[in-house]
Design a protein around this motif. Structure first.
Motif, short mmCIF file in Angstrom:
data_model
loop_
_atom_site.label_atom_id
_atom_site.label_comp_id
_atom_site.label_asym_id
_atom_site.label_seq_id
_atom_site.Cartn_x
_atom_site.Cartn_y
_atom_site.Cartn_z
N LEU A 1 0.84 -1.20 0.00
CA LEU A 1 0.00 0.00 0.00
C LEU A 1 0.87 1.25 0.00
CD1 LEU A 1 -3.21 0.94 0.76
CD2 LEU A 1 -1.85 1.95 2.55
N TYR B 1 2.37 1.70 -3.33
CA TYR B 1 1.29 2.14 -4.24
C TYR B 1 1.05 3.64 -4.04
CZ TYR B 1 -3.36 2.16 -6.48
OH TYR B 1 -4.44 2.42 -7.28
N SER B 2 0.99 4.05 -2.77
CA SER B 2 0.79 5.47 -2.45
C SER B 2 1.95 6.30 -3.00
CB SER B 2 0.68 5.63 -0.93
OG SER B 2 0.49 6.96 -0.60
N SER C 1 3.79 5.68 -5.50
CA SER C 1 3.84 5.70 -6.97
C SER C 1 3.09 6.89 -7.58
CB SER C 1 3.26 4.39 -7.52
OG SER C 1 1.87 4.33 -7.29
N ASN D 1 -0.37 2.95 -12.69
CA ASN D 1 -0.36 2.22 -11.42
C ASN D 1 -1.77 1.82 -11.00
OD1 ASN D 1 -1.01 4.86 -11.02
ND2 ASN D 1 0.26 5.21 -9.23
N ARG E 1 -3.24 -2.06 -10.68
CA ARG E 1 -3.86 -2.54 -9.44
C ARG E 1 -5.29 -3.01 -9.68
NH1 ARG E 1 -5.33 -3.20 -4.48
NH2 ARG E 1 -7.42 -2.41 -4.22
N PHE F 1 -8.37 7.56 0.39
CA PHE F 1 -6.98 7.26 0.02
C PHE F 1 -6.76 7.63 -1.45
CE2 PHE F 1 -4.03 4.29 -2.03
CZ PHE F 1 -2.87 4.56 -1.32
N LYS G 1 -5.02 11.54 -3.92
CA LYS G 1 -3.74 11.46 -4.63
C LYS G 1 -3.77 12.47 -5.79
CE LYS G 1 -2.42 8.32 -1.91
NZ LYS G 1 -1.77 8.90 -0.74
#
Lengths: 291, 267
Positions: A96, A99-100, A102, B2, B6, B108, B112
């Motif tokens: 995680l 991933y964050s 990235s 990414n 995922r 989350f 981003k």
């Protein structure tokens, strides 16, 4: 230029209140507390700043950029820890965090290791097997791993044990020394007083006061209760005491003033027990700000 | 990229279950053709089917189809594959839009530094790739199962046409579900409305089969846009192909715009 600036920021959820006419100015490099009881509008303000929800009216800017129009640009500079941490359960913490990382154009490997070590986080564990406290630690690391200019923390200490809270405060202070601005939202006055420079108090969707922590501490309130050993007290009066309640041979009140005077006054009685504690925010709001 | 990686990984497990089901459906279904044809001699099956009420035949996708021929029989199996493809695409569409909100992980991903449209776009693309995979695998299994029968008939064109139909209609219902999920106040309603739209289309398809002249109803029966007999004859209705493509594009564009304006919060 302010790190955060809102002018007349308003958001409602249909018939229910959200925030009304919120005006905030957070200077770059300061740790700014944002306190209020649950449901006061702290998270709504933060979510509006992060453009998770859209404002009805007003202005919201971060580093001079419009929160909605320049959302992506702003988010490269922002680290956010939500009040409730929910992550992808089937992932390991390290996956995680990678991933964050990235999403940011920088190598965050070293920073992830530093933060995980500081918080004693086992990053190879699956998130679904973690306790609330450990999930919160994952949240803290993912919020700080890209060394953001603005850190937004929504009720960050819930789930952390006192020792870890101390480590967390130290981490935040280090980030602040590095130059990061911090917006620290909480309903616990004492933790805001511990690290913040200034504080805004929000109640029922409106900012009712913004002041320096030093001023707030001068005006600090104490909740006092004492029990007499034998007699029953029928009358008690003291300057700075409010909401005095009698129950048998016990007396309780909210006190604001010199603590030496308080102790001197109490020493006049033969006491069985005395308790001096911090009143809850709700009590302060109810008995003082409501006036 | 990414996010796409995922999302593809997340979709993989469910995808494999669907592919396994597809394998069983196509191989088990096509194997029955040998038994059906060999034992009864073919023509008597038509006599038997003529005694079954038309509504039952319509429900099972057999109305107006000669299942004694390999092409006719395959079209019935392909109809079931189509239904599976649509149900799967509804599931994918609802997940693409609402999963993060339902699981409360949206704070989350949506904090981003990428636009909401980009995040949704990657999720939609991952789902769409799963539909492509489903279609390709359905065609591969169809080729293999027909080859296993050892007949001389060339079914390649029909298999390709059905592959196109499965892909086009699954994409249409994928877009419908994404539209419903982005326009519903509650995130979890997208799946419900997507499934209801499929059910409605299925019922309308039966009504269409029951009516002798169901041209008007055909417009609101996507399952009947491409009829078995036309496909067996090697024809793909160009008008409905364009209708499907246009509807899919319009629904997608509207959904993305709507998603951008939506508040993201758990209900």
């Amino acid at each position: 230029m302010y790190a955060i600036e809102t002018k007349g920021l308003t958001k409602s959820y249909g018939k229910s209140r959200g925030i009304i006419d919120v005006n905030l100015c957070v200077n770059e490099g300061e740790i700014f507390g944002f306190i209020g009881p649950n449901g006061a509008g702290k998270s709504t303000t933060i979510r509006t700043l992060l453009s998770l929800i859209h404002k009805d009216s007003g202005v919201a800017r971060i580093f001079g950029l419009d929160c909605e129009k320049d959302r992506e640009k702003i988010l490269t500079e922002v680290g956010y820890l939500p009040s409730e941490v929910f992550y992808y359960d089937n992932m390991r913490a390290i996956d995680l965090l990678n991933y964050s990382a990235s999403f940011y154009k920088k190598d965050c490997t070293k920073r992830i290791r530093e933060l995980s070590d500081a918080l004693e986080l086992d990053v190879h564990k699956k998130i679904e097997d973690m306790s609330l406290g450990n999930k919160k630690k994952v949240g803290i690391v993912q919020g700080l791993l890209h060394s953001p200019r603005l850190i937004i923390l929504d009720e960050p200490t819930s789930g952390l044990d006192p020792l870890m809270q101390q480590t967390f405060f130290e981490l935040i202070q280090k980030e602040n020394q590095r130059g990061a601005t911090v917006l620290f939202s909480s309903h616990i006055l004492s933790e805001v007083q511990k690290i913040c420079d200034r504080v805004a108090i929000i109640k029922e969707g409106r900012i009712i006061q913004t002041e320096k922590i030093s001023e707030l501490q001068q005006n600090s309130y104490k909740k006092v209760s004492f029990t007499l050993k034998e007699n029953t007290l029928e009358d008690f009066q003291m300057q700075g005491a409010a909401r005095i309640e009698f129950q048998g041979n016990s007396v309780s009140f909210i006190y604001r003033g010199d603590c030496n005077l308080l102790l001197r006054q109490l020493s006049n009685y033969t006491l069985l027990n005395v308790d001096i504690s911090e009143p809850s925010l709700e009590e302060i709001f109810m008995h003082y700000y409501a006036e | 990229m990414n996010i796409l990686k995922r999302e593809c990984k997340v979709n993989l497990k469910v995808f494999l279950f669907w592919i396994l089901g597809l394998l069983v459906l196509i191989f088990a279904g096509m194997t029955k053709y040998t038994g059906l044809y060999g034992v009864t001699g073919g023509t008597s099956i038509n006599d038997l089917l003529s005694q079954i009420p038309k509504v039952v035949l319509a429900v099972f996708g057999m109305a107006g189809v000669d299942i004694t021929t390999l092409a006719g029989y395959y079209s019935v199996i392909a109809f079931y594959v189509l239904i599976c493809g649509i149900i799967y695409s509804v599931h994918l569409g609802a997940n693409a839009v609402s999963r993060e909100v339902i699981d409360k992980t949206y704070e989350f991903i949506f904090t981003k530094p990428c636009s909401k449209k980009y995040v949704l776009g990657m999720k939609v693309l991952a789902g769409w790739l799963a539909i492509v995979g489903f279609t390709v695998m359905s065609m591969v299994f169809s080729y293999a199962s027909v080859a296993a029968l050892g007949t001389e008939e060339n079914m390649n064109k029909l298999i390709i046409l059905y592959g196109i139909v499965v892909f086009i209609l699954s994409s249409l219902f994928y877009a419908f579900t994404i539209f419903f999920a982005t326009t519903s106040k509650k995130a979890e309603k997208g799946m419900l409305y997507g499934n209801l739209s499929f059910l409605l289309a299925f019922i309308m398809g039966i009504v269409h089969d029951m009516l002798d002249n169901g041209t008007a109803i055909k417009w609101i029966s996507p399952l009947k846009y491409f009829e078995a007999n036309d496909l067996i004859a090697g024809k793909l209705d160009g008008v409905f192909l364009i209708v499907c493509l246009c509807l899919t594009v319009v629904l997608m564009v509207f959904s993305f715009e709507r998603f951008q304006q939506n508040d993201l919060q758990a209900s």
